[in-house]
Structures are given as structure tokens and as C-alpha cells.
Design a protein around this motif. Structure first.
Motif, PDB file in Angstrom:
ATOM      1  N   ASN A 384       3.976   5.820 -11.777  1.00 47.94           N
ATOM      2  CA  ASN A 384       2.855   6.213 -11.216  1.00 47.94           C
ATOM      3  C   ASN A 384       1.033   5.048 -12.481  1.00 47.94           C
ATOM      4  O   ASN A 384       0.783   4.917 -12.400  1.00 47.94           O
ATOM      5  CB  ASN A 384       2.142   7.876 -11.961  1.00 47.94           C
ATOM      6  CG  ASN A 384       2.163   8.544 -10.226  1.00 47.94           C
ATOM      7  OD1 ASN A 384       2.558   7.713  -9.163  1.00 47.94           O
ATOM      8  ND2 ASN A 384       3.124   9.571 -10.667  1.00 47.94           N
ATOM      9  N   HIS A 385       2.758   4.828 -13.695  1.00 52.45           N
ATOM     10  CA  HIS A 385       1.783   3.676 -15.208  1.00 52.45           C
ATOM     11  C   HIS A 385       1.817   2.826 -14.258  1.00 52.45           C
ATOM     12  O   HIS A 385       0.679   1.679 -15.038  1.00 52.45           O
ATOM     13  CB  HIS A 385       2.597   4.214 -16.016  1.00 52.45           C
ATOM     14  CG  HIS A 385       4.181   3.310 -15.509  1.00 52.45           C
ATOM     15  ND1 HIS A 385       5.343   3.661 -15.677  1.00 52.45           N
ATOM     16  CD2 HIS A 385       4.398   1.990 -16.290  1.00 52.45           C
ATOM     17  CE1 HIS A 385       5.897   3.134 -15.795  1.00 52.45           C
ATOM     18  NE2 HIS A 385       5.562   1.852 -16.691  1.00 52.45           N
ATOM     19  N   VAL A 386       2.093   2.420 -13.349  1.00 51.18           N
ATOM     20  CA  VAL A 386       2.097   0.460 -13.374  1.00 51.18           C
ATOM     21  C   VAL A 386       0.672   0.558 -12.719  1.00 51.18           C
ATOM     22  O   VAL A 386       0.587   1.182 -11.149  1.00 51.18           O
ATOM     23  CB  VAL A 386       3.271  -0.344 -12.411  1.00 51.18           C
ATOM     24  CG1 VAL A 386       2.593  -1.197 -11.285  1.00 51.18           C
ATOM     25  CG2 VAL A 386       4.314   0.079 -12.821  1.00 51.18           C
ATOM     26  N   SER A 387      -0.455  -0.388 -12.915  1.00 50.75           N
ATOM     27  CA  SER A 387      -1.814  -0.799 -12.288  1.00 50.75           C
ATOM     28  C   SER A 387      -1.427  -1.446 -11.183  1.00 50.75           C
ATOM     29  O   SER A 387      -0.674  -1.818 -10.408  1.00 50.75           O
ATOM     30  CB  SER A 387      -2.172  -1.504 -13.362  1.00 50.75           C
ATOM     31  OG  SER A 387      -2.214  -2.573 -13.183  1.00 50.75           O
ATOM     32  N   VAL A 388      -2.834  -0.898 -10.163  1.00 52.42           N
ATOM     33  CA  VAL A 388      -3.140  -1.827  -9.133  1.00 52.42           C
ATOM     34  C   VAL A 388      -2.693  -3.582  -8.548  1.00 52.42           C
ATOM     35  O   VAL A 388      -1.919  -4.642  -8.325  1.00 52.42           O
ATOM     36  CB  VAL A 388      -4.192  -1.138  -8.349  1.00 52.42           C
ATOM     37  CG1 VAL A 388      -4.850  -2.075  -7.187  1.00 52.42           C
ATOM     38  CG2 VAL A 388      -4.143   0.321  -7.726  1.00 52.42           C
ATOM     39  N   GLU A 389      -3.458  -3.865  -9.868  1.00 48.64           N
ATOM     40  CA  GLU A 389      -3.527  -5.234 -10.145  1.00 48.64           C
ATOM     41  C   GLU A 389      -1.849  -5.806 -10.033  1.00 48.64           C
ATOM     42  O   GLU A 389      -1.633  -7.252  -9.896  1.00 48.64           O
ATOM     43  CB  GLU A 389      -3.630  -5.364 -11.437  1.00 48.64           C
ATOM     44  CG  GLU A 389      -5.557  -5.167 -11.633  1.00 48.64           C
ATOM     45  CD  GLU A 389      -6.285  -3.963 -11.891  1.00 48.64           C
ATOM     46  OE1 GLU A 389      -6.736  -3.332 -10.956  1.00 48.64           O
ATOM     47  OE2 GLU A 389      -5.051  -3.496 -11.578  1.00 48.64           O
ATOM     48  N   ALA A 390      -0.803  -5.195 -10.519  1.00 48.54           N
ATOM     49  CA  ALA A 390       0.225  -5.372 -10.983  1.00 48.54           C
ATOM     50  C   ALA A 390       1.202  -5.197 -10.104  1.00 48.54           C
ATOM     51  O   ALA A 390       1.835  -6.285  -9.540  1.00 48.54           O
ATOM     52  CB  ALA A 390       1.079  -4.028 -11.954  1.00 48.54           C
ATOM     53  N   ARG A 391       0.478  -4.328  -9.367  1.00 50.31           N
ATOM     54  CA  ARG A 391       1.584  -4.215  -7.778  1.00 50.31           C
ATOM     55  C   ARG A 391       0.879  -5.002  -6.766  1.00 50.31           C
ATOM     56  O   ARG A 391       2.454  -6.313  -6.411  1.00 50.31           O
ATOM     57  CB  ARG A 391       1.477  -2.876  -7.356  1.00 50.31           C
ATOM     58  CG  ARG A 391       1.415  -1.138  -8.306  1.00 50.31           C
ATOM     59  CD  ARG A 391       1.001  -0.240  -7.426  1.00 50.31           C
ATOM     60  NE  ARG A 391       1.156   1.029  -8.810  1.00 50.31           N
ATOM     61  CZ  ARG A 391       1.521   1.778  -7.742  1.00 50.31           C
ATOM     62  NH1 ARG A 391       1.998   2.330  -6.797  1.00 50.31           N
ATOM     63  NH2 ARG A 391       1.563   3.277  -9.145  1.00 50.31           N
ATOM     64  N   LYS A 392       0.220  -5.713  -6.527  1.00 48.73           N
ATOM     65  CA  LYS A 392      -1.351  -6.303  -5.698  1.00 48.73           C
ATOM     66  C   LYS A 392       0.423  -8.270  -6.573  1.00 48.73           C
ATOM     67  O   LYS A 392       0.672  -8.874  -4.710  1.00 48.73           O
ATOM     68  CB  LYS A 392      -2.592  -6.873  -5.938  1.00 48.73           C
ATOM     69  CG  LYS A 392      -2.812  -5.481  -5.109  1.00 48.73           C
ATOM     70  CD  LYS A 392      -4.141  -6.014  -5.197  1.00 48.73           C
ATOM     71  CE  LYS A 392      -5.464  -4.964  -5.182  1.00 48.73           C
ATOM     72  NZ  LYS A 392      -7.331  -5.408  -4.429  1.00 48.73           N
ATOM     73  N   LEU A 393       0.511  -7.953  -7.297  1.00 50.89           N
ATOM     74  CA  LEU A 393       1.459  -9.261  -8.460  1.00 50.89           C
ATOM     75  C   LEU A 393       2.216  -9.057  -7.602  1.00 50.89           C
ATOM     76  O   LEU A 393       2.987 -10.456  -6.563  1.00 50.89           O
ATOM     77  CB  LEU A 393       0.909  -9.724  -9.615  1.00 50.89           C
ATOM     78  CG  LEU A 393       1.828 -11.265 -10.114  1.00 50.89           C
ATOM     79  CD1 LEU A 393       1.515 -12.175  -9.983  1.00 50.89           C
ATOM     80  CD2 LEU A 393       1.284 -11.354 -11.407  1.00 50.89           C
ATOM     81  N   LEU A 394       3.032  -8.085  -7.948  1.00 50.58           N
ATOM     82  CA  LEU A 394       4.730  -7.812  -7.883  1.00 50.58           C
ATOM     83  C   LEU A 394       4.848  -7.866  -5.875  1.00 50.58           C
ATOM     84  O   LEU A 394       5.407  -8.578  -5.656  1.00 50.58           O
ATOM     85  CB  LEU A 394       5.163  -6.437  -7.971  1.00 50.58           C
ATOM     86  CG  LEU A 394       5.653  -7.034  -9.719  1.00 50.58           C
ATOM     87  CD1 LEU A 394       5.242  -5.535 -10.191  1.00 50.58           C
ATOM     88  CD2 LEU A 394       6.195  -7.206 -10.009  1.00 50.58           C
ATOM     89  N   ARG A 395       4.040  -7.340  -4.999  1.00 51.22           N
ATOM     90  CA  ARG A 395       4.183  -7.322  -3.884  1.00 51.22           C
ATOM     91  C   ARG A 395       3.747  -8.852  -3.471  1.00 51.22           C
ATOM     92  O   ARG A 395       4.837  -9.170  -2.679  1.00 51.22           O
ATOM     93  CB  ARG A 395       3.039  -6.974  -3.321  1.00 51.22           C
ATOM     94  CG  ARG A 395       3.201  -5.286  -3.068  1.00 51.22           C
ATOM     95  CD  ARG A 395       2.222  -4.102  -2.075  1.00 51.22           C
ATOM     96  NE  ARG A 395       0.731  -4.621  -2.533  1.00 51.22           N
ATOM     97  CZ  ARG A 395       0.161  -3.607  -2.929  1.00 51.22           C
ATOM     98  NH1 ARG A 395       0.743  -2.615  -3.505  1.00 51.22           N
ATOM     99  NH2 ARG A 395      -0.669  -3.486  -3.318  1.00 51.22           N
ATOM    100  N   GLY A 396       3.375 -10.210  -3.662  1.00 47.03           N
ATOM    101  CA  GLY A 396       2.965 -11.466  -3.677  1.00 47.03           C
ATOM    102  C   GLY A 396       4.371 -12.293  -4.046  1.00 47.03           C
ATOM    103  O   GLY A 396       4.819 -13.060  -3.679  1.00 47.03           O
ATOM    104  N   LEU A 397       4.725 -11.717  -5.418  1.00 49.39           N
ATOM    105  CA  LEU A 397       6.080 -12.269  -5.625  1.00 49.39           C
ATOM    106  C   LEU A 397       7.236 -11.755  -5.090  1.00 49.39           C
ATOM    107  O   LEU A 397       7.928 -13.261  -5.091  1.00 49.39           O
ATOM    108  CB  LEU A 397       6.202 -12.192  -7.286  1.00 49.39           C
ATOM    109  CG  LEU A 397       5.676 -12.805  -7.876  1.00 49.39           C
ATOM    110  CD1 LEU A 397       4.969 -12.158  -9.687  1.00 49.39           C
ATOM    111  CD2 LEU A 397       5.224 -14.155  -8.488  1.00 49.39           C
TER     112      LEU A 397
END
Length: 478
Positions: A384-397
Motif C-alpha cells: 500500500n505504501h508504494v505510490s501510484v506514480e511509482a507503480r506506473k513507472l514500474l509497469r512501464g519498465l
């Protein structure tokens, strides 16, 4: 082009160039690239050029200047835009330059003179007896890493010592028979990784000059060993810091990700794919900046087909089919033997960022094959502590589709400097706080400073290594 274009400046008539002659210089427009014939002279670390030789002879102001200070020179490249014998000149902050010669002997002469001007003639008249061996600081599959001091200066370095006997024994055991495991490497591949990887590591370290990559100062061999002498970095492995902290804040993870992006972009621009990005290969210096180390699994000449540089522009990079990397960080195209290029490093970056934020790689398991199967078929879960912005970047990488993976293509445009290209390319929401130019110049305060009492401090290095005594036979060899 590097350096200021000072057309009013002339060269001291009493100063002789280290080398002079005709070269062709790559000129780039927005849509076209062409080679321009110019007369060059190397004065110290300044590579000056004139339109005509008579302009040089008559003392006319030079047309342009390429400042070599802080640059890397790469010459072992395939044909570039129709020119067979060429060299690239790279600087982390400035635009790269490309020059071509008539033939290979002429190319070698120019490169040697440039390296001489920059003090990059590595390994000349250097011996094991020039160093005091102080401590063991690492151990790998092929040898040991020591903290050493150069006797004449007292400067501290890390010395990687690779046993020739180990290489020979490994080859004799591997050649001619199949190896087990998921990769099914044969003897030729084994030979490549025990001999070519050593050559590759030296080749890469000799030309690399970047604030976030370890630098090679000396390379030499004894009767029994090959030795690489690099920066001694004593802030500890990123792996140990993740283990201690369990997870990093997003600000701290973003800082390290930004410095790693700059290092990888620099390597890719030089046609080098790192292929072994993992916390154990990332060191922190005494201020808390990263240093990539261990280039034994890297590969050179991975240029974009048709353009021969590592930029996207709609072309695909050259592919390698070697089975390389480390479990959990290896890109799926490597694991599935589909051929890989620079995109493989961006997958590994995604895994690394996830680990910094979550404490472990995604789907971590004792069985790497099971972990990969889940990673390729199931969506990654985030705390839960991982931000939405971080998740979007990780999905792209962590996109299995190479064409859609973040980092695999540059945005359209024309940039005055490479750092401008990087700033635009990585303008994703999670990375927006990063000023890549300031980061590259180390003007951004590090989020964490390792506890280091001095340049010789070993407290951040595992006692598993530092507690090991150096035998007298090791001190006296050479």
C-alpha cells in the motif's frame, strides 16, 4: 560538438600538435547526417580543426574545438553512417562527437595520441610489486578483490585479481560437454564467459569515464594472474543498505534510480549493454553517490541498426542471444532466449526500483523458474505504501513488450546536450522531481551518507571478507 566555438582564437605558433592530419567529422542536422572533411590538430587536450590545411599552416583562427578533458574515446565500433574507420568521443554533460579516418592504422594512431594526452595509457610499466596489499574486500567466482595502496603515492585502490589457473581449469572442465540447468550452455559459451568476459571488462573500463561508474586506473598481469586496479569505494554495497533499511523511502529510491539512469544512458550511448544490474553490483561512495561495478557480463557494439548509436529513433538495437545476468534481475527476453539489447537494462532497473521500495524483488522465491513464470503471467502486486506514480513507472519498465518498455526509445527531437535528451526521455511523473543535470554534476544532496571515518575505512564492507587474512604468498607474488 564539445567545446566552445571560438573562431577568433588562434594557436600559439610555437606550440606543435601531438598529431595532425585530415579527418572527417560527422555533422548532424535535424533530418540528415553527413561527413565533413576537416584538418585537425591535437594541442594538449584540445582537438582543433580548420576547414583547410592552408588555414592551419598560415595561423588562421581555428573553425572549432573539441575539448577532450573528461571524455571517453571509443574506437572498436562497426561502420557508422557509411564510414568504416571511426571513433566516438563521449562526455556525460556534452554532445558526442564522431570522427573518421582513412584506415585502421590511422585510426589507431589518433586514438593513441588522444589517450596519451588524457593520461589514459593504462598498464604501462605497472607491476604487482608497486602495491601494498592491505585487506580482502571481496571474493568472486574467478578471483579476489583487495584494498591496496600504491607504494609511491600512498593512494588507495581496489585491485581485482583474476586467477589464470582458475580460468584454465574452468575451461578444461567445461569445454566439449553440455552444462546442466535452464540455460543449456555449451563449451563455446563457457569459454566465452571465462575468457571473453575478462577481456570485455577491461575494454569497457578502459574507455569509461563517468561519475557513477568505477574507473580503471591500471591493468596488468603477472605470470599467474590478471589484475584490474580501480577506485576503492567504501560506502558499502546497495544490497547491504537495502538489507539494513528493509525498504527505502521513495525519495531515496528515486535518487539512486536517477544516478543509475544517467550511468546506463551513458553506457548505452557508447553501445554498451550492462546486463548485470543488481544491488550487489552497485556501490555507494563516501558521500552516498552510486558507482556501478563489475562489467564481466557486459557487451559492447550494441548499436542501433542503421544508425550505429544507442538511440531509439524507430530502429531496433543489435541483439545478443547469450544467457547472461543474475536471477530475478534478468530480463525475460534473455531468460526466454529471444535476443536482447539495451532494453534488458531497463527491465533490471524496474526490478531494482521495486526491491528498493518493497525490500525484495517481485515474486521472490527459492525457485527462480517459478518466480519468472509468475512474473511473466501474473500482475505485480504492490504494498500500500508504494505510490501510484511509482507503480506506473514500474509497469512501464517491467513490460514484456520491448517496443513499449520504458527507456527503449528516445522521444522525437534534437538536443544540444545528452543530458537534455535524458531529462525529456525520463519525464515520467515519479521521476519529475529529478534535475538530471544537477544530479550528474553532484549538486543534489544525497539522501543518505554512509558512516565512513576515512578513505581507508572498511566498516561498510562485509566482515566475511575483511576478517580474512592475506597470506604472505599473496603479498609477495608478482
Amino acid at each position: 560538438m564539445f567545446g566552445a566555438m571560438r573562431q577568433s582564437e588562434v594557436v600559439d605558433p610555437n606550440e606543435n600538435p601531438l598529431i595532425e592530419g585530415w579527418l572527417v567529422k560527422e555533422g548532424r542536422g535535424v533530418l540528415t547526417t553527413k561527413w565533413q572533411r576537416r584538418y585537425f590538430g591535437l594541442f594538449g587536450t584540445r582537438l582543433l580543426y580548420w576547414v583547410e590545411e592552408v588555414d592551419f599552416r598560415s595561423g588562421m583562427p581555428f573553425k572549432g574545438c573539441i575539448d577532450l578533458q573528461g571524455c571517453s574515446i571509443v574506437s572498436n565500433q562497426p561502420a557508422r553512417n557509411g564510414k568504416e574507420f571511426c571513433m566516438g568521443i563521449f562526455h556525460p554533460l556534452r554532445k558526442d562527437a564522431w570522427l573518421g579516418t582513412r584506415d585502421m592504422p590511422e585510426l589507431v594512431r589518433w586514438v593513441q595520441k588522444m589517450e596519451e594526452a588524457l593520461g589514459l595509457r593504462i598498464g604501462d610499466n605497472i607491476y604487482m610489486s608497486d602495491f601494498d596489499m592491505l585487506a580482502v574486500v571481496g571474493r568472486g567466482a574467478s578471483g579476489m578483490v583487495y584494498q591496496v595502496a600504491k607504494k609511491d603515492t600512498g593512494e588507495l585502490y581496489a585491485m581485482k585479481v583474476i586467477s589464470k589457473t582458475h580460468i584454465k581449469n574452468k575451461l578444461s572442465g567445461d569445454l566439449g560437454r553440455k552444462k546442466g540447468g535452464a540455460n543449456g550452455e555449451d563449451g563455446d559459451v563457457a569459454k566465452h564467459w571465462m575468457v571473453q568476459s575478462v577481456k570485455m571488462e577491461r575494454t569497457i573500463l578502459e574507455v569509461v569515464n563517468h561519475p557513477f561508474i568505477v574507473r580503471l586506473f591500471f591493468a596488468f598481469q603477472t605470470r599467474d594472474e590478471l589484475c584490474f586496479v580501480t577506485d576503492f569505494v567504501n560506502g558499502g554495497e546497495l544490497y547491504s543498505h537495502i538489507s539494513k533499511a528493509k525498504t527505502f523511502t521513495e525519495d531515496r529510491a528515486r535518487f539512486y534510480a536517477g544516478e543509475i539512469i544517467l550511468a546506463l544512458e551513458y553506457l548505452h550511448e557508447m553501445g554498451i549493454v550492462y546486463r548485470d544490474l543488481k544491488p550487489e553490483n552497485i556501490l555507494l561512495d563516501s558521500e552516498g553517490h552510486v558507482k556501478l561495478t563489475d562489467f564481466g557480463q557486459s557487451k559492447t557494439d550494441m548499436w542501433v541498426d542503421g544508425h550505429n548509436d544507442a538511440r531509439g529513433g524507430g530502429n531496433s538495437t543489435r541483439r545478443s542471444f547469450s544467457f547472461v545476468g543474475s536471477p530475478y534481475y534478468m530480463a525475460p527476453e534473455i531468460f526466454l532466449k529471444q535476443g536482447h539489447g539495451i532494453e534488458a537494462d531497463w527491465w533490471s532497473l524496474g526490478i531494482l526500483i521495486y526491491e528498493m521500495l518493497c525490500g525484495l524483488p517481485p515474486f521472490y522465491s527459492d525457485c527462480t523458474t517459478k518466480a519468472y513464470r509468475r512474473l511473466l503471467t501474473q500482475p505485480v502486486e504492490y504494498p500500500n505504501h508504494v505510490s501510484v506514480e511509482a507503480r506506473k513507472l514500474l509497469r512501464g519498465l517491467l513490460n514484456v513488450d520491448l517496443g513499449l518498455r520504458f527507456g527503449s526509445r528516445d522521444p522525437p527531437g534534437h538536443w544540444e546536450t545528452d543530458v537534455q535528451r535524458i531529462q525529456q526521455k525520463w519525464s515520467f511523473a515519479w521521476l519529475m522531481p529529478i534535475d538530471f543535470k544537477a544530479l550528474l554534476q553532484k549538486q543534489v544532496k544525497t539522501p543518505f551518507t554512509p558512516h565512513v571515518t576515512g578513505s581507508a575505512d572498511l566498516s561498510n564492507i562485509s566482515s566475511q571478507f575483511t576478517s580474512e587474512e592475506i597470506r604472505e604468498s599473496e603479498r609477495d607474488r608478482g
